[in-house]
Write a protein that holds these residues in place. Structure first.
Motif, PDB file in Angstrom:
ATOM      1  N   ARG A  25       1.109  -0.944   0.481  1.00 36.76           N
ATOM      2  CA  ARG A  25      -0.094   0.268   0.134  1.00 36.76           C
ATOM      3  C   ARG A  25       0.816   1.289  -0.064  1.00 36.76           C
ATOM      4  O   ARG A  25       0.079   2.193  -1.049  1.00 36.76           O
ATOM      5  CB  ARG A  25      -0.720   0.051   0.919  1.00 36.76           C
ATOM      6  CG  ARG A  25      -2.015  -1.062   1.226  1.00 36.76           C
ATOM      7  CD  ARG A  25      -2.828  -0.998   2.490  1.00 36.76           C
ATOM      8  NE  ARG A  25      -3.827  -1.812   2.520  1.00 36.76           N
ATOM      9  CZ  ARG A  25      -4.900  -1.918   3.269  1.00 36.76           C
ATOM     10  NH1 ARG A  25      -4.757  -1.413   4.214  1.00 36.76           N
ATOM     11  NH2 ARG A  25      -5.776  -3.128   3.032  1.00 36.76           N
ATOM     12  N   ARG A  49       1.080   3.652  -2.986  1.00 38.95           N
ATOM     13  CA  ARG A  49       0.756   5.292  -2.838  1.00 38.95           C
ATOM     14  C   ARG A  49       1.732   5.966  -3.571  1.00 38.95           C
ATOM     15  O   ARG A  49       0.810   7.179  -4.090  1.00 38.95           O
ATOM     16  CB  ARG A  49       0.625   5.574  -1.667  1.00 38.95           C
ATOM     17  CG  ARG A  49      -0.890   5.393  -0.612  1.00 38.95           C
ATOM     18  CD  ARG A  49      -1.438   5.812   0.250  1.00 38.95           C
ATOM     19  NE  ARG A  49      -0.207   5.474   1.216  1.00 38.95           N
ATOM     20  CZ  ARG A  49      -0.904   4.702   1.830  1.00 38.95           C
ATOM     21  NH1 ARG A  49      -1.904   3.912   2.016  1.00 38.95           N
ATOM     22  NH2 ARG A  49       0.324   4.069   2.710  1.00 38.95           N
ATOM     23  N   HIS A  58      -3.486   2.914 -13.691  1.00 37.52           N
ATOM     24  CA  HIS A  58      -2.943   2.724 -12.929  1.00 37.52           C
ATOM     25  C   HIS A  58      -1.276   2.058 -12.644  1.00 37.52           C
ATOM     26  O   HIS A  58      -0.802   1.810 -13.071  1.00 37.52           O
ATOM     27  CB  HIS A  58      -3.813   1.159 -12.284  1.00 37.52           C
ATOM     28  CG  HIS A  58      -5.115   1.253 -12.346  1.00 37.52           C
ATOM     29  ND1 HIS A  58      -5.659   1.585 -13.363  1.00 37.52           N
ATOM     30  CD2 HIS A  58      -6.359   1.438 -11.540  1.00 37.52           C
ATOM     31  CE1 HIS A  58      -7.343   1.962 -13.468  1.00 37.52           C
ATOM     32  NE2 HIS A  58      -6.944   1.794 -12.021  1.00 37.52           N
ATOM     33  N   ALA A  82      -3.186   1.297  -7.401  1.00 37.20           N
ATOM     34  CA  ALA A  82      -3.689   2.529  -7.402  1.00 37.20           C
ATOM     35  C   ALA A  82      -3.513   3.509  -8.786  1.00 37.20           C
ATOM     36  O   ALA A  82      -3.050   3.008  -9.533  1.00 37.20           O
ATOM     37  CB  ALA A  82      -2.960   3.640  -6.412  1.00 37.20           C
TER      38      ALA A  82
END
Length: 123
Positions: A49, A53, A86, A111
């Motif tokens: 994650r 980001r 993405h 993301a």
């Protein structure tokens, strides 16, 4: 009480303990290893994650890999790929102290790429 001899049970506690103690040790060891795997999985989730980001903000690829490895378990493999809209970050790690087991922990995060604003651009 006929048939109840107190001396006939002598040694059963020792024998039962000898049978149960190894099972308890194996159970405790399996529990600790299971917790290590869960901890490594959580670290992989956080690392993926964090990397997604950073990649979505369009940070440089080296910085994305560096920040992802900083959050991942030691020795983790990090792969970053960019598509049109993405970014995908994959973290693969081997749980600590489990070198003999043939599995890895893997986590993936995707993301949406954020648009960059150019300073001084005319609308």
């Amino acid at each position: 009480m006929a048939g109840c001899e107190r001396g006939g049970d002598r040694g059963f506690v020792t024998a039962e303990s000898a049978m149960v103690l190894p099972v308890l040790v194996m159970f405790a060891t399996a529990l600790v290893y299971g917790l290590l795997v869960v901890a490594a999985q959580i670290q992989c989730v956080d690392a993926a994650r964090t990397g997604a980001r950073a990649a979505a903000r369009q940070d440089p690829p080296d910085a994305v890999v560096e920040v992802t490895r900083g959050a991942a378990p030691p020795g983790a493999e990090v792969r970053v790929s960019r598509e049109a809209e993405h970014v995908r970050v994959v973290v693969v790690a081997r749980p600590p102290l489990l070198d003999g087991l043939p599995f890895d922990v893997r986590e993936e995060a995707v993301a949406a790429v954020e648009e960059t604003v150019t300073v001084g651009a005319e609308a």
